[in-house]
Write an enzyme that holds these catalytic residues in place. Structure first.
Site, PDB file in Angstrom:
ATOM      1  N   HIS A   1       0.840  -1.200   0.000  1.00  0.00           N
ATOM      2  CA  HIS A   1       0.000   0.000   0.000  1.00  0.00           C
ATOM      3  C   HIS A   1       0.868   1.240   0.000  1.00  0.00           C
ATOM      4  CE1 HIS A   1       0.602  -1.322   4.163  1.00  0.00           C
ATOM      5  NE2 HIS A   1       0.568  -0.047   4.515  1.00  0.00           N
TER       6      HIS A   1
ATOM      7  N   HIS B   1       0.925   5.223   0.948  1.00  0.00           N
ATOM      8  CA  HIS B   1       0.249   6.271   1.734  1.00  0.00           C
ATOM      9  C   HIS B   1       0.313   7.592   0.969  1.00  0.00           C
ATOM     10  CE1 HIS B   1       0.106   4.232   5.775  1.00  0.00           C
ATOM     11  NE2 HIS B   1       1.092   3.513   5.239  1.00  0.00           N
TER      12      HIS B   1
HETATM   13  P1  AMP Z   1       1.388   0.475   7.458  1.00  0.00           P
HETATM   14  O1  AMP Z   1       1.911   0.744   8.835  1.00  0.00           O
HETATM   15  O2  AMP Z   1       2.180   1.178   6.397  1.00  0.00           O
HETATM   16  O3  AMP Z   1       1.218  -1.000   7.185  1.00  0.00           O
HETATM   17  O4  AMP Z   1      -0.026   1.170   7.404  1.00  0.00           O
HETATM   18  C1  AMP Z   1      -1.234   0.486   7.481  1.00  0.00           C
HETATM   19  C2  AMP Z   1      -2.304   1.535   7.455  1.00  0.00           C
HETATM   20  O5  AMP Z   1      -3.538   0.902   7.239  1.00  0.00           O
HETATM   21  C3  AMP Z   1      -2.428   2.346   8.741  1.00  0.00           C
HETATM   22  O6  AMP Z   1      -2.261   3.736   8.457  1.00  0.00           O
HETATM   23  C4  AMP Z   1      -3.837   2.031   9.223  1.00  0.00           C
HETATM   24  O7  AMP Z   1      -4.474   3.142   9.807  1.00  0.00           O
HETATM   25  C5  AMP Z   1      -4.520   1.603   7.952  1.00  0.00           C
HETATM   26  N1  AMP Z   1      -5.642   0.687   8.121  1.00  0.00           N
HETATM   27  C6  AMP Z   1      -5.643  -0.479   8.814  1.00  0.00           C
HETATM   28  N2  AMP Z   1      -6.858  -1.065   8.730  1.00  0.00           N
HETATM   29  C7  AMP Z   1      -7.627  -0.261   7.948  1.00  0.00           C
HETATM   30  C8  AMP Z   1      -8.979  -0.312   7.482  1.00  0.00           C
HETATM   31  N3  AMP Z   1      -9.791  -1.337   7.802  1.00  0.00           N
HETATM   32  N4  AMP Z   1      -9.430   0.699   6.717  1.00  0.00           N
HETATM   33  C9  AMP Z   1      -8.620   1.724   6.378  1.00  0.00           C
HETATM   34  N5  AMP Z   1      -7.339   1.836   6.782  1.00  0.00           N
HETATM   35  C10 AMP Z   1      -6.857   0.853   7.567  1.00  0.00           C
END
Ligand code: AMP
Ligand code: ZN
Length: 139
Positions: A100, A102
């Protein structure tokens, strides 16, 4: 599709999200814990854990979505700038093991700093070492 992946469940529709952009191969939705209003995530619709696991064509599709969506978010929230990045791997802070990107809207004086702020104490690397590193990466 990975059954215990939260982002695969979002793609499946089993977990709801606030979609902001979608193509045949990618999905973008608002981060549930936004760093700033408009913080969004762009994901490929197939399960791959790390950037290096993505087929090159799909990586290009992900980046196309990022480049289409970034300016639209900036406009929608009235931001000045965007920080765009990935936590690629656990040591880099990746918590969800599905690639993903950001997209975080930024404003002058928001205090978050550049990506460089995550690395206190820049290293002074001699030229020979840079040359060796570049050679090692090229090969
Ligand atoms: P990372 O630390 O780069 O893996 O970021 C994962 C991101 O996913 C975090 O910013 C979370 O807030 C976001 N996240 C986790 N679960 C969900 C969800 N169900 N819907 C939207 N964002 C999510
Ligand atoms: Zn997944």
């Amino acid at each position: 599709m990975s059954h215990d992946c939260i982002f695969c469940s979002i793609i499946d529709g089993a977990i709801p999200c606030y979609t902001v952009y979608e193509t045949d191969e990618t999905l973008a939705f608002l981060d549930a814990n936004p760093l700033e209003p408009g913080h969004a995530l762009v994901i490929p619709k197939t399960h791959h854990e790390r950037l290096g696991d993505l087929p090159t064509e799909l990586a290009a599709r992900v980046w196309e979505t990022v480049s289409e969506l970034g300016p639209q978010i900036e406009f929608a929230v009235g931001a000045d700038s965007m920080t765009i990045g990935m936590n690629d791997g656990a040591a880099a802070g990746q918590e969800v093991p599905h690639v993903h990107v950001h997209l975080v809207p930024r404003e002058q004086g928001d205090g978050a700093g550049p990506i460089h702020a995550a690395f206190p104490g820049q290293q002074d690397v001699p030229d020979e070492e840079l040359a060796e590193l570049a050679e090692s990466i090229r090969s």
